[in-house]
Design a protein around this motif. Structure first.
Motif, PDB file in Angstrom:
ATOM      1  N   TYR A 158       2.546  -5.576   3.617  1.00  0.00           N
ATOM      2  CA  TYR A 158       1.981  -6.646   4.428  1.00  0.00           C
ATOM      3  C   TYR A 158       2.380  -7.990   3.834  1.00  0.00           C
ATOM      4  O   TYR A 158       2.351  -8.153   2.606  1.00  0.00           O
ATOM      5  CB  TYR A 158       0.459  -6.540   4.446  1.00  0.00           C
TER       6      TYR A 158
ATOM      7  N   LYS B  39       2.036   5.328  -0.881  1.00  0.00           N
ATOM      8  CA  LYS B  39       1.523   6.693  -0.855  1.00  0.00           C
ATOM      9  C   LYS B  39       2.635   7.625  -1.305  1.00  0.00           C
ATOM     10  O   LYS B  39       3.741   7.534  -0.799  1.00  0.00           O
ATOM     11  CB  LYS B  39       1.111   7.082   0.562  1.00  0.00           C
TER      12      LYS B  39
ATOM     13  N   ILE C  42      -6.446  -3.987   6.565  1.00  0.00           N
ATOM     14  CA  ILE C  42      -6.993  -2.626   6.442  1.00  0.00           C
ATOM     15  C   ILE C  42      -5.851  -1.634   6.598  1.00  0.00           C
ATOM     16  O   ILE C  42      -5.213  -1.563   7.648  1.00  0.00           O
ATOM     17  CB  ILE C  42      -8.063  -2.360   7.524  1.00  0.00           C
ATOM     18  N   ASP C  43      -5.599  -0.900   5.541  1.00  0.00           N
ATOM     19  CA  ASP C  43      -4.593   0.161   5.585  1.00  0.00           C
ATOM     20  C   ASP C  43      -5.355   1.482   5.641  1.00  0.00           C
ATOM     21  O   ASP C  43      -5.932   1.921   4.637  1.00  0.00           O
ATOM     22  CB  ASP C  43      -3.686   0.074   4.343  1.00  0.00           C
TER      23      ASP C  43
ATOM     24  N   TRP D 297       8.307   3.697  13.990  1.00  0.00           N
ATOM     25  CA  TRP D 297       7.986   3.678  12.569  1.00  0.00           C
ATOM     26  C   TRP D 297       8.397   4.989  11.938  1.00  0.00           C
ATOM     27  O   TRP D 297       8.242   6.056  12.531  1.00  0.00           O
ATOM     28  CB  TRP D 297       6.504   3.386  12.393  1.00  0.00           C
TER      29      TRP D 297
ATOM     30  N   ARG E 208      -0.969 -11.775  16.412  1.00  0.00           N
ATOM     31  CA  ARG E 208      -2.319 -12.341  16.339  1.00  0.00           C
ATOM     32  C   ARG E 208      -2.581 -12.983  14.985  1.00  0.00           C
ATOM     33  O   ARG E 208      -3.255 -14.013  14.892  1.00  0.00           O
ATOM     34  CB  ARG E 208      -3.360 -11.253  16.596  1.00  0.00           C
ATOM     35  N   THR E 209      -2.082 -12.368  13.920  1.00  0.00           N
ATOM     36  CA  THR E 209      -2.417 -12.867  12.574  1.00  0.00           C
ATOM     37  C   THR E 209      -1.215 -13.471  11.854  1.00  0.00           C
ATOM     38  O   THR E 209      -1.364 -13.978  10.739  1.00  0.00           O
ATOM     39  CB  THR E 209      -2.950 -11.702  11.691  1.00  0.00           C
TER      40      THR E 209
ATOM     41  N   THR F  61      -3.524  -0.994  10.038  1.00  0.00           N
ATOM     42  CA  THR F  61      -2.505   0.044  10.221  1.00  0.00           C
ATOM     43  C   THR F  61      -3.135   1.417  10.089  1.00  0.00           C
ATOM     44  O   THR F  61      -3.943   1.649   9.176  1.00  0.00           O
ATOM     45  CB  THR F  61      -1.400  -0.086   9.148  1.00  0.00           C
TER      46      THR F  61
ATOM     47  N   THR G 105      -5.631  -7.363  10.167  1.00  0.00           N
ATOM     48  CA  THR G 105      -4.404  -6.586  10.321  1.00  0.00           C
ATOM     49  C   THR G 105      -4.754  -5.148   9.968  1.00  0.00           C
ATOM     50  O   THR G 105      -5.404  -4.900   8.945  1.00  0.00           O
ATOM     51  CB  THR G 105      -3.301  -7.133   9.403  1.00  0.00           C
TER      52      THR G 105
ATOM     53  N   ALA H 186       6.433  -3.949  12.204  1.00  0.00           N
ATOM     54  CA  ALA H 186       5.424  -4.304  13.207  1.00  0.00           C
ATOM     55  C   ALA H 186       4.952  -5.729  12.929  1.00  0.00           C
ATOM     56  O   ALA H 186       4.286  -5.976  11.923  1.00  0.00           O
ATOM     57  CB  ALA H 186       4.253  -3.331  13.175  1.00  0.00           C
TER      58      ALA H 186
ATOM     59  N   ASP I  67       0.875  -1.167   0.000  1.00  0.00           N
ATOM     60  CA  ASP I  67       0.000   0.000   0.000  1.00  0.00           C
ATOM     61  C   ASP I  67       0.915   1.220   0.000  1.00  0.00           C
ATOM     62  O   ASP I  67       1.538   1.550   1.018  1.00  0.00           O
ATOM     63  CB  ASP I  67      -0.906  -0.035   1.237  1.00  0.00           C
TER      64      ASP I  67
ATOM     65  N   ASP J 228       2.555  -8.611  13.664  1.00  0.00           N
ATOM     66  CA  ASP J 228       1.243  -8.822  14.281  1.00  0.00           C
ATOM     67  C   ASP J 228       1.154 -10.289  14.703  1.00  0.00           C
ATOM     68  O   ASP J 228       0.881 -11.168  13.883  1.00  0.00           O
ATOM     69  CB  ASP J 228       0.137  -8.480  13.280  1.00  0.00           C
TER      70      ASP J 228
ATOM     71  N   HIS K 205      -2.468   5.621   9.742  1.00  0.00           N
ATOM     72  CA  HIS K 205      -1.496   6.631   9.319  1.00  0.00           C
ATOM     73  C   HIS K 205      -2.119   8.011   9.467  1.00  0.00           C
ATOM     74  O   HIS K 205      -3.340   8.166   9.351  1.00  0.00           O
ATOM     75  CB  HIS K 205      -1.131   6.460   7.836  1.00  0.00           C
TER      76      HIS K 205
ATOM     77  N   ARG L 280       1.176 -11.848  10.563  1.00  0.00           N
ATOM     78  CA  ARG L 280       1.597 -10.998   9.445  1.00  0.00           C
ATOM     79  C   ARG L 280       2.649  -9.990   9.899  1.00  0.00           C
ATOM     80  O   ARG L 280       2.583  -9.458  10.999  1.00  0.00           O
ATOM     81  CB  ARG L 280       0.417 -10.207   8.880  1.00  0.00           C
TER      82      ARG L 280
ATOM     83  N   VAL M  59       0.638   1.028  14.983  1.00  0.00           N
ATOM     84  CA  VAL M  59       0.481  -0.088  14.047  1.00  0.00           C
ATOM     85  C   VAL M  59       0.097  -1.359  14.818  1.00  0.00           C
ATOM     86  O   VAL M  59       0.780  -1.733  15.769  1.00  0.00           O
ATOM     87  CB  VAL M  59       1.784  -0.306  13.246  1.00  0.00           C
ATOM     88  N   ASN M  60      -0.976  -1.963  14.423  1.00  0.00           N
ATOM     89  CA  ASN M  60      -1.534  -3.172  15.081  1.00  0.00           C
ATOM     90  C   ASN M  60      -2.044  -2.909  16.498  1.00  0.00           C
ATOM     91  O   ASN M  60      -2.397  -3.857  17.207  1.00  0.00           O
ATOM     92  CB  ASN M  60      -0.497  -4.311  15.160  1.00  0.00           C
TER      93      ASN M  60
ATOM     94  N   THR N  54       3.671   0.901   2.794  1.00  0.00           N
ATOM     95  CA  THR N  54       3.294   0.050   3.920  1.00  0.00           C
ATOM     96  C   THR N  54       3.045  -1.332   3.337  1.00  0.00           C
ATOM     97  O   THR N  54       2.184  -1.490   2.465  1.00  0.00           O
ATOM     98  CB  THR N  54       2.028   0.593   4.606  1.00  0.00           C
TER      99      THR N  54
END
Lengths: 350, 350, 350, 350
Positions: free
Chosen positions: C251, C182, D179-180, C285, C306-307, D236, D234, C302, C180, C304, D238, C309, D210-211, C249
């Motif tokens: 993942y 930007k 989800i970003d 970050w 839990r997932t 993040t 997941t 970061a 993702d 995660d 910004h 990732r 983050v998370n 960003t």
């Protein structure tokens, strides 16, 4: 929509003035937009140009055709550039429509002055003579039932509202007026240019058209009428890295004898019946964000007792009080309606 | 690092003036930063406060301890607030350090005037008397080998550089000077406040401290010396929604007889030996982005023949020529080095 | 300027890539700019296009004429658009110049893929074969003494630097990579468009070219080589209302078993010899402003738990590490110089 | 004001959520604001805090006193921080008022989860049990005649509206949702901080929490209910250098077999009765400015056929649909009114 709704058309609907007219007119209880017009994009949905209108104004753009417009509408707003309105206004009038023109083409009564500052052919003399200059809060301004209103310029509106009471009262030496004006970039319109290119203008503050802006003769014309003698101002325009807003910071030698509070009272009295001008208390200078998205003009003062100069600070949203909002206010006055109809929105803050 | 490097310390390293000193001094061929000092964060790595310095300046912040600093450094920059420097400068001088002070505490020679505008206790009279005001391009300004330089204010620098040649030449009526100044928000420093809160200041343009800014007496002190008589100016400050940059738009009645080109030539001649002032050609007004990140001051002109007023427009980066850059320029002059050392960077554009 | 200076020319000097090359090369100890070239503005001073260069680079723009350029320079940077470089590169090579091309025309080795994503004619096969892809920190990347370097894309640089160590180590399931991204608006170049029009983009955040950006095949080409098998990524590009900066960003599903700190150590080890990649500590970050104006790429993590990732966050200045800065870094490597020459500037903060 | 007006009070009137409630409620035909409440500024005119309200809402701020509020109002909006509402809600309910709470304190049904993510004491169990989560467009959501509505979080609203139809339909593998999310800075509130300091955040794009953002369990709670099984995402967050707006860019593996157009149709069908969700046509991705100042949520799609992933892009104005607007929409639904009352404003563009 009641059966007594006024039907209006908007020429130049794909520009910022046009789309701002749409934003306000959607909330006007007595008005229905029956045609949105664009010379360049006719036949396409307006939501192609402005996706934010999806579901709110799902109309197809019409072309410039005064007869067709007259069959759909009672009045037309011209949010067209100077040099275009001059030619369009007579055609829409002739087709039987009332007209409120947002361009500069019908503001200057002297066609030589117009040609000098605008570098266009002036409007036809008879139509120009008929046009009423619509600075709503100018004393004795009367647009009731007129057929053609010329809506003031954005810088002119901010500047004149900050000067009128003092000039009328004779409290200011009119040879000493200096206007340092600053505008958000939307004032440059939707046409692309290097000046309005994001990376050039972001994090930038720049002067432009110093002493050469076409709103100078407009301001001088009105001040001259109010003062009863010719007035010349020094006027500088700057671009601010923001979308909306104008501030005019104005300097003038006073004719002495009045305190800052007396100035405040003078202005409050001058505007006491007018809902869209707010005069600040002492030491409370306005900021452009405090009027953003609204039709307000806020005015503050600072008397420099060391130098005998008054600083008057005036802010508006250039697209609202400086364009579409004042045009609708003019419509309300023309129709004899409450002047706040469709316009009583709270500024968008922050 | 050569053995002849000058060792410098920076007090107030966690503010914007301090970190900008670091940015430029890292490129200075004759200087080594040997101590970064912060009263509030001593003992912590500076990169905790400023992650962008990781890998470039991996130092731990020292506390305020003049003796300790004197053991590490030859000269100290004070990027501390007014009201703090007044007390710190004598302590660092006494410890044997040379001092360049970026605050307002040693700029005004009259302590009554200081107290009136700054609302702090003035600096000790003897130290104040020793301080040399370091506006680098002021004619006959001489900081060579002095022990204490008082670095000018940001607004003062932009304004004075735009006025000095004309006032010295006697081309301007000094009773008519009006300065309309605009600054990016970094001028408010790194301390949080509602004024500098993002959502309040973004998309906003506001006036503040109208007629009350503490740079007024500083400007008047210098102009008075150059004019040989007292000068009073009207001065308004505004905040612009951008990080860096100052523009001073200045209005004055001329004493007649000189064309715009003669003004340009006058200024070009005044600054002909000075690398950091660039005088624009006719009709080319400067923009703040054109000096961003650099030590330049760019100046443009517009003579209004209708009103006999000259408009002078001057831009700087408030953190560079208005603070850290000029402080380093002063260092170069103090040491007898080329004044561009460490400072000859191209503006960051766009 | 020493007699051993490398003489360079810049084609596309009036664009943002070109002017950023100028900014850095002015500080390069071994390089002299001997020609600035613009197809559209030749014969005019570059300071007409960029007043900020006044007094720093007072050159007149040359036209596109490889023979003439070869008489003045040893190497040419092409800061020209895709579809233009493809045709210009062979002409400059033939004239005897070394070339560093900043466009996308020589990045993709498969001409079918190029045509599909760029919609232009691909570059000549033999020249394409000779071009070396210059992602400086890619392991075993070797541009020493090559004649033609293809400088990576801005998004590709930010994304690949954040993925390479993990993909090489086999710590990531390469079927699960989502990027993702930007970018600031300067990435759209200096050509005006409604997308980059100030009032449209200011206070706006928008997605564009979702799944369709031409940097997708570039990223996949490099990842595929490193992984030893084809890799496909999901890639979204967004515009941020700021001038400079890119954040990717990213993942991905990990292949298990490694803590966040082990990831940090993996990356620090991968980049341990490379001065321009900074790997952040846990929970720190990066932000785009922390690399603004500099050649750094900062990377944070970061995990995660839990997932399962990993989120990797990578930032660069799109005009520096994403364009001009990396091009100069490539020049340094090509010439066998220290890779930081001309590039060791502190980020401009704030 | 009709005699049947609902009288409402707003606690937290000096924050951004509170002042945005005021902006919309001023246009609500069935509502009158009878008290504006601020714990910290009671006794002062609200226009001292917000000069833009001069002449529109000239009220003095009340203190927190549920009995007094009950004597003036029928319903209270709590625009108070998490950790404050938990304690205030029961007191206002007990005083006989209906409550719409904009904080996170009554959103999570599991108090352990609340404590883990919010680090505050949870709300009393019985009151929590009574609270109805007010995501207006969630199917079978029914707030009619309830006494306590918990208004959803800003990120949760944008994200859930972009996920609900697909998750309900079973078209998405719920183990793959990423989800970003990006937000304007006003989401950080009006309390000053270095993060929201202008010079730090302007021209900057940064990741945070983050998370770790507290909207994660809220999103998972709702998705779990709709999916009929636990869902983990997941997520993040910004910050974007703009005041208003949220975009959630969401990635998920589809369960195959549906074209992009079928997704569009699925969403249009799900929201067909809901005026504030607009589903875009193919290849038309929304931008935050297109909903600015309005209660709209716009959603667009991009199916990546190469990877089998769907990208869903959803935008709202964080202060409207993400806070005050949805709270008023909940009020309308609670009262059985048309859900658009007071909310049918055109987005402010540009």
């Amino acid at each position: 929509m009641s059966s007594h709704q006024l039907k209006v058309a908007i020429v130049g609907s794909t520009g910022y003035g046009g789309v701002e007219l749409i934003r306000f007119l959607q909330h006007h209880p007595h008005v229905t937009i029956t045609s949105v017009i664009s010379a360049s994009s006719s036949g396409k949905p307006i939501s192609e140009q402005f996706p934010h209108l999806n579901g709110m104004l799902d109309m197809v753009l019409d072309g410039v055709d005064p007869q067709e417009t007259a069959s759909k509408a009672d009045l037309v707003f011209l949010a067209t550039p100077s040099g275009v309105s001059s030619e369009l206004v007579p055609r829409y009038l002739e087709a039987g429509l009332k007209v409120i023109d947002l361009s500069g083409d019908y503001r200057l009564k002297d066609t030589d002055v117009y040609e000098k500052w605008y570098k266009h052919q002036p409007a036809p003399a008879d139509v120009l003579a008929e046009a009423v200059y619509g600075l709503c809060e100018l004393k004795n301004n009367d647009v009731r039932d007129v057929r053609l209103i010329s809506n003031p310029g954005c810088y002119s509106t901010a500047s004149l509202l900050g000067l009128l009471p003092a000039v009328e009262a004779g409290w200011v030496n009119t040879d000493t007026i200096i206007i340092d004006a600053k505008s958000g970039v939307s004032g440059a319109g939707r046409g692309t240019s290097l000046t309005a290119h994001y990376a050039e203008m972001n994090e930038n503050f720049k002067a432009y058209k110093v002493n050469k802006h076409q709103h100078i003769p407009e301001i001088e014309q009105v001040l001259g009428e109010v003062a009863g003698k010719p007035v010349q101002v020094t006027f500088t325009t700057h671009l601010v890295p923001m979308t909306r807003g104008i501030m005019s910071t104005m300097y003038m030698k006073t004719n002495g004898g009045h305190s800052e509070q007396e100035w405040i009272d003078l202005y409050r009295n001058y505007y006491k019946e007018r809902p869209f001008v707010r005069v600040r208390s002492a030491n409370q200078w306005p900021a452009t964000k405090e009027v953003a998205g609204s039709n307000y003009c806020d005015i503050g003062f600072a008397l420099d007792e060391r130098t005998g100069r008054m600083t008057v600070i005036s802010v508006i949203d250039n697209l609202v009080k400086g364009a579409a909002g004042q045009a609708i206010q003019n419509l309300n006055l023309m129709m004899g309606w409450d002047e706040t109809l469709g316009l009583n929105m709270v500024p968008v803050y922050p």
